[in-house]
Design a protein around this motif. Structure first.
Motif, PDB file in Angstrom:
ATOM      1  N   GLU A 144       4.039   1.572  -0.843  1.00  0.00           N
ATOM      2  CA  GLU A 144       4.494   1.836  -2.345  1.00  0.00           C
ATOM      3  C   GLU A 144       3.742   2.286  -3.169  1.00  0.00           C
ATOM      4  N   PHE A 145       2.572   1.823  -3.509  1.00  0.00           N
ATOM      5  CA  PHE A 145       1.762   2.079  -4.585  1.00  0.00           C
ATOM      6  C   PHE A 145       0.874   3.469  -4.240  1.00  0.00           C
TER       7      PHE A 145
ATOM      8  N   LYS B 123      -4.122  10.505  -4.755  1.00  0.00           N
ATOM      9  CA  LYS B 123      -4.072   9.791  -3.778  1.00  0.00           C
ATOM     10  C   LYS B 123      -4.751   8.568  -3.995  1.00  0.00           C
ATOM     11  N   LEU B 124      -4.158   7.532  -3.045  1.00  0.00           N
ATOM     12  CA  LEU B 124      -4.937   6.186  -2.965  1.00  0.00           C
ATOM     13  C   LEU B 124      -6.335   6.182  -2.511  1.00  0.00           C
TER      14      LEU B 124
ATOM     15  N   GLU C 235       2.863   5.962  -2.827  1.00  0.00           N
ATOM     16  CA  GLU C 235       3.823   6.670  -3.418  1.00  0.00           C
ATOM     17  C   GLU C 235       3.872   6.926  -4.804  1.00  0.00           C
ATOM     18  N   PHE C 236       3.561   5.627  -5.545  1.00  0.00           N
ATOM     19  CA  PHE C 236       3.464   5.802  -6.925  1.00  0.00           C
ATOM     20  C   PHE C 236       2.342   6.710  -7.645  1.00  0.00           C
ATOM     21  N   ALA C 237       1.097   6.425  -6.997  1.00  0.00           N
ATOM     22  CA  ALA C 237      -0.026   7.206  -7.206  1.00  0.00           C
ATOM     23  C   ALA C 237       0.298   8.964  -7.032  1.00  0.00           C
ATOM     24  N   GLU C 238       1.116   9.056  -5.877  1.00  0.00           N
ATOM     25  CA  GLU C 238       1.360  10.329  -5.621  1.00  0.00           C
ATOM     26  C   GLU C 238       2.204  10.973  -6.615  1.00  0.00           C
ATOM     27  N   SER C 239       3.131  10.144  -7.180  1.00  0.00           N
ATOM     28  CA  SER C 239       3.737  10.862  -8.209  1.00  0.00           C
ATOM     29  C   SER C 239       3.022  11.383  -9.416  1.00  0.00           C
TER      30      SER C 239
ATOM     31  N   TYR D 147       0.753  -1.175   0.054  1.00  0.00           N
ATOM     32  CA  TYR D 147       0.024   0.108   0.034  1.00  0.00           C
ATOM     33  C   TYR D 147       0.983   1.285   0.042  1.00  0.00           C
TER      34      TYR D 147
END
Lengths: 217, 95
Positions: B83-84, B94-95, B86-90, B81
């Motif tokens: 990791e992803f 937001k998740l 942070e990926f979505a934040e890029s 969660y």
């Protein structure tokens, strides 16, 4: 012979789109993996958006290579070059991808800032391809704008790379329109290709960051 | 203006709460989770049942009380969660 091949603007653009297709495919793979684990709607939107972008950019790339073997099609009484039809389909796929990406930002903005109007630009071009491409440009600009607002809120540096990626792709698209006034490989076309290339490279940052994080564990 | 939490964010908040409080292996009580995860009792019990069923949390009984410990699967989920997220934040999302 080789220099002629390398300087052929269609092949350069074809390579660029295929490279872009490869980059967005790697983003799609990570987002899909994330969606499978977390079932997050945000990752679902990124996944779907990047499927369309992968298909659109790859189809665009292949069509540039197939351009030399073009033939005419008759669709409902309308005579159309095969490559033109492929470009229209590719542009449609791309615009859907950018739309879903912009939609993700739109939903986020709606949740955090209430109503945020999406500015749709004036569509002055007449051809179908140009209309679709201009929509792509609008969604790219909107995505870049929202990404920058997110950066201002969070000050999270990778968001800046995404903002630069979307801005460079939008600027590349804009300069490409201007380049259409000239024939062959002109400076504007080269600038547009370079901007898009840097845009695609910037788009790869989340993938690189994710991979490095995995390796660090 | 505050943002609405998505289902996955609520699950991550509950798991994170259980992971912080279960270092002594005695688990965390429902009241503690209620306070930290900021949820209603009915909603929380529903989520806890789902998390126990899916193997992300383990339910134990201490002095006739239900307590919850994060499982290995839950720890893995929390890692993925973050990791992803942070990926979505890029992407500025937001998740």
């Amino acid at each position: 012979m080789l220099s002629q091949f390398l300087l052929n603007v269609n092949y350069i653009q074809g390579f660029l789109y295929l490279l872009g297709g490869l980059i967005v495919f790697s983003v799609f793979r990570i987002a899909r993996k994330g969606y499978r684990i977390t079932r997050s709607p945000t990752l679902l939107r990124i996944t779907v958006s990047f499927i369309f972008l992968t298909l659109g950019l790859s189809l665009n790339g292949f069509t540039y290579f197939l351009g030399s073997m073009d033939f005419k099609l008759n669709l409902l009484g309308i005579s159309l070059a095969f490559s033109s039809l492929m470009f229209i389909i590719a542009a449609l796929l791309e615009v859907i991808g950018y739309f879903i990406l912009a939609l993700g930002h739109g939903i986020k903005s709606f949740q955090t800032r209430g109503f945020s109007p999406v500015l749709f630009g004036l569509i002055s071009t007449i051809s179908l391809l140009s209309i679709i491409k201009s929509l792509s440009f609008v969604f790219l600009i909107y995505g870049a704008f929202e990404t920058f607002l997110s950066y201002l809120e969070t000050k999270y540096k990778p968001i800046l790379f995404m903002f630069m990626a979307l801005s460079l792709l939008a600027l590349g698209e804009l300069i490409r329109w201007l380049a259409l006034f000239y024939t062959g490989l002109n400076p504007l076309m080269i600038t547009s290709i370079l901007l898009k290339l840097f845009g695609f490279i910037m788009l790869y940052t989340p993938v690189m960051q994710f991979t490095m994080q995995k390796k660090g564990e | 203006m505050s943002t609405y939490r998505t289902q996955v964010r609520i699950v991550a908040d509950v798991l994170s709460c259980a992971s912080h409080s279960s270092s002594d292996n005695r688990g965390v009580g429902i009241t503690q989770i209620l306070q930290k995860a900021n949820l209603s009792y009915t909603r929380l019990t529903h989520i806890l049942n789902r998390l126990v069923k899916s193997g992300l949390l383990e339910q134990i009984h201490v002095n006739n009380n239900n307590r919850y410990i994060i499982s290995d699967k839950g720890i893995q989920f929390l890692q993925s969660y973050s990791e992803f997220a942070e990926f979505a934040e890029s992407f500025g999302m937001k998740l």
